[in-house]
Design an enzyme around this catalytic site. Structure first.
Site, PDB file in Angstrom:
ATOM      1  N   CYS A   1       0.167 -27.192-101.290  1.00  0.00           N
ATOM      2  CA  CYS A   1      -1.230 -27.272-100.858  1.00  0.00           C
ATOM      3  C   CYS A   1      -1.904 -25.906-100.796  1.00  0.00           C
ATOM      4  O   CYS A   1      -3.117 -25.807-100.775  1.00  0.00           O
ATOM      5  CB  CYS A   1      -1.327 -27.909 -99.477  1.00  0.00           C
ATOM      6  SG  CYS A   1      -1.019 -29.669 -99.513  1.00  0.00           S
TER       7      CYS A   1
ATOM      8  N   ASP B   1      -1.664 -23.807 -98.260  1.00  0.00           N
ATOM      9  CA  ASP B   1      -1.637 -23.262 -96.906  1.00  0.00           C
ATOM     10  C   ASP B   1      -0.755 -24.109 -96.006  1.00  0.00           C
ATOM     11  O   ASP B   1      -0.601 -25.308 -96.197  1.00  0.00           O
ATOM     12  CB  ASP B   1      -3.040 -23.070 -96.295  1.00  0.00           C
ATOM     13  CG  ASP B   1      -3.942 -24.252 -96.494  1.00  0.00           C
ATOM     14  OD1 ASP B   1      -3.435 -25.381 -96.578  1.00  0.00           O
ATOM     15  OD2 ASP B   1      -5.159 -24.046 -96.561  1.00  0.00           O
TER      16      ASP B   1
ATOM     17  N   CYS C   1      -4.759 -18.286 -96.686  1.00  0.00           N
ATOM     18  CA  CYS C   1      -5.817 -17.311 -96.916  1.00  0.00           C
ATOM     19  C   CYS C   1      -6.248 -16.667 -95.587  1.00  0.00           C
ATOM     20  O   CYS C   1      -5.707 -16.969 -94.519  1.00  0.00           O
ATOM     21  CB  CYS C   1      -7.000 -17.989 -97.583  1.00  0.00           C
ATOM     22  SG  CYS C   1      -7.689 -19.320 -96.602  1.00  0.00           S
TER      23      CYS C   1
ATOM     24  N   CYS D   1      -9.171 -25.090 -92.792  1.00  0.00           N
ATOM     25  CA  CYS D   1      -8.263 -24.183 -92.071  1.00  0.00           C
ATOM     26  C   CYS D   1      -8.320 -24.465 -90.569  1.00  0.00           C
ATOM     27  O   CYS D   1      -7.294 -24.409 -89.882  1.00  0.00           O
ATOM     28  CB  CYS D   1      -8.638 -22.725 -92.342  1.00  0.00           C
ATOM     29  SG  CYS D   1      -8.438 -22.257 -94.067  1.00  0.00           S
TER      30      CYS D   1
END
Lengths: 394, 278
Positions: free
Chosen positions: B35, B37, B61, B105
């Protein structure tokens, strides 16, 4: 980015600095010599002569004749013009062949055409990024209107045998177009000695400004304009000429011809040193396309178990500019289609960094990068749940 | 380059609470290498059942690392009940905001926290909750429903921004849209079934309109184009192309090979399509 660090620019496949000589040659055409090259008066005529000189310079770099050069706004326009022209020239043919690793300028256009009545075949590449030529030749049919393949890949620098492919397509009576945006100025090109029908290039990849490109169309190739308008470019591309940029592109072509030997020796040495040292100093890293014939300036290095955007931003703190094949930098969620087509595993594709050099890079800059990058990767790995004691923990 | 707030940059460059807790009371793992992350969150409670320590390890990231760092700061000192109230929006707000494409995120942070708490409570955190809708990123219908409901999402693109679903091959876009419609209480009206035998004029007009709206316009709009119905005379449908379709050199191919074919398939095989350019 910290301002006390000088910028180390290793993103030349994205864009290049305008060469000082290019800028100097362009400047008078913004202010002093602003005439329209199409005007009848001598004030415009002088500009027209300068454009002619630019066309001759670019033609010389490509081994073409000047009437085979059409100035456009960019590589994307050149690619679209070439492909649409081929389709219009052969309205009964509905098949296009391209590759899985093309730049979006060709990839997305072909995707669009595939939804609009055309059959598009995308040829795969091997783990090193080399085109599967047997697959390509096996798909050539009387229904194929055009084969459009890049000459050199923008992410990995892997070179396709464009001249060899052009011979095959010519023998089959099929038009061949190459997106040579990354190749022009870095590889010797002599269009007199091969069968390439159309070739796209972009000024800002070879130290000319952004917003100027060109399309080579072999004399005798059936052609219809993409931008229909005035009589500029012999009716093949309407619109008042981007005069200063065309003049800049001409100068950049002249400089590229002069500096190509340096690109192929000094820049290659710098690139090889960068690759060798980083792979040696960073465990679990490798060069994408290492075994393939590649552009001398491009290094695509995969750092496993870390993510590209995070690497780029930490490099940015040291003034190092590069690019990533990771998803997070592009606004997409999947990593580079080029790396995925090569079968690069996710562990590496997400952490791939593209370093692309130019003749303006120095040994000291490369040493600085070699010194800083290993620590950056180690810092991110210490933060990664997939990294433990120098190895993958997943 | 993404526009990150100073707080995101600070938490990325100076992440707080990086690491593992050896005897953690709860561990929450989300994401994967595929994926792009992943986050593992560790929590340790004090004698009053408050979170006294939180640490993380993140692959991802800048905004993934910053969200993880912010999350640990936010939960320390809270009871589990208080921690459970933390939303992904609050994580983003704590950082002064995230680019909309990076909201997933913050969702990853919230999900890791929930898993860590479930782990402490002895619940099975590995079980997949719901049916996988997005194969590329392994996102379930329940996750999508929740993201839509909590964040008032109205488009597939927004769902992708928040939970990644639909960000890969795109095959699940229709299913995501159905979930959005269901959550928002705006179930799409079912398309009228093609009528067997000869159509009346009204039936034909209605079917042409529906087919254009449901099947053809969304596809053209994805490429910046559009189409409008001008008139119908017998079996000839007159349309006007708009947006990028109006300048497209392949517009006749679009009309004959796509629009006409679709109308022949879904309305009547006798239909021909003509473009009105004036």
């Amino acid at each position: 980015m910290k301002t006390d660090n000088p910028v180390i620019y290793l993103d030349n496949n994205a864009t290049t600095m305008v060469a000082p000589e290019v800028l100097e040659e362009m400047l008078p055409y913004f202010s002093q010599w602003y005439g329209n090259p199409s005007s009848m008066h001598s004030f415009g005529g002088m500009v027209g002569r300068k454009i002619r000189q630019a066309r001759e310079r670019l033609a010389a770099l490509l081994g073409a004749s000047d009437e085979e050069i059409i100035f456009t706004s960019c590589g994307t326009e050149s690619d679209s013009t070439a492909i649409y022209a081929a389709l219009q020239a052969n309205p009964d043919r509905k098949h296009i062949i391209t590759s899985r690793v093309e730049h979006p300028a060709v990839k997305n256009l072909c995707d669009h055409l595939s939804k609009n009545g055309y059959r598009v075949t995308t040829i795969g590449v091997d783990k090193d990024g080399n085109l599967d030529l047997d697959e390509l030749y096996g798909h050539l049919t009387p229904d194929t209107a055009i084969v459009s393949l890049m000459w050199a890949n923008n992410e990995t620098g892997v070179i396709f045998p464009a001249e060899e492919i052009a011979e095959k397509t010519a023998a089959a009576g099929i038009l061949f177009h190459t997106d040579a945006v990354q190749a022009v100025g870095k590889l010797p090109i002599d269009l007199k000695t091969n069968s390439i029908d159309m070739l796209s290039l972009s000024g800002h990849k070879l130290h000319a400004p952004k917003g100027i490109g060109a399309l080579y169309v072999r004399k005798g190739t059936k052609f219809s304009p993409f931008l229909i308008g005035g009589h500029q470019e012999k009716g093949r591309r309407g619109g008042t000429e981007n005069t200063a940029s065309i003049i800049g592109l001409g100068k950049a072509a002249e400089l590229a011809a002069q500096k190509m030997a340096e690109e192929n020796t000094r820049v290659l040495q710098l690139r090889d040193r960068l690759e060798t040292e980083l792979v040696k100093r960073v465990p679990h890293s490798f060069v994408n396309g290492k075994a393939a014939r590649r552009l001398p300036n491009t290094a695509s290095i995969a750092f496993e178990f870390v993510e590209g955007e995070a690497i780029l931003l930490l490099m940015n703190e040291h003034g190092i500019c590069a690019s990533s094949g990771s998803a997070c930098t592009s606004g997409s969620l999947e990593p580079s289609h080029v790396l995925r087509a090569m079968g690069v595993p996710f562990t590496a594709a997400h952490g791939t960094i593209r370093f692309s050099l130019s003749v303006y890079n120095t040994e000291a800059e490369i040493d600085f990068v070699i010194d800083r990058v290993p620590d950056i990767i180690e810092r991110l790995r210490q933060m990664s749940p997939f990294w433990k004691s120098g190895a993958c923990a997943a | 380059m993404w526009e990150y707030t100073d707080k995101v940059k600070d938490h990325f460059l100076n992440p707080r609470n990086v690491g593992e807790i050896e005897n953690a009371d709860g561990v929450g793992e989300v994401g994967s290498l595929a994926c792009g992350d992943a986050l593992t969150l560790y929590i340790k409670l004090d004698e009053n059942k408050r979170i006294k320590e939180a640490k993380f390890k993140t692959f991802g990231c800048a905004s993934a690392i910053a969200s993880s760092s912010a999350l640990t700061e936010m939960v320390i000192g809270k009871t589990l009940e208080e921690a459970q109230q933390i939303t992904n929006e609050q994580i983003a707000e704590y950082l002064g905001g995230l680019p909309k494409e990076k909201m997933h995120c913050s969702v990853m942070g919230r999900d890791a926290l929930e898993k860590a708490i479930s782990c402490y409570l002895g619940k099975d955190t590995k079980a997949i909750d719901g049916e996988i809708v997005c194969e590329c990123f392994g996102v379930t219908d329940h996750q999508i429903e929740r993201a839509v409901r909590e964040n008032k999402l109205t488009t597939v693109e927004a769902v992708t921004d928040y939970v990644k679903a639909g960000g890969g091959c795109g095959k699940c876009h229709d299913k995501i849209q159905e979930i959005i419609d269901a959550v928002l209480g705006a179930q799409k009206p079912k398309m009228a079934a093609p009528v067997k035998g000869k159509l009346t004029n009204i039936q034909k007009v209605k079917l042409v309109e529906e087919t254009l709206a449901r099947e053809i316009q969304p596809s053209l709009r994805k490429d910046g184009g559009d189409i409008e119905l001008v008139d119908i005379d017998g079996n000839t449908v007159f349309v006007r192309l708009k947006g990028s379709c109006s300048q497209c050199k392949m517009s006749q191919v679009t009309l004959k090979h796509y629009v006409q074919t679709k109308l022949q398939e879904l309305v009547t095989p006798e239909i021909t399509v003509e473009e009105v350019t004036s």
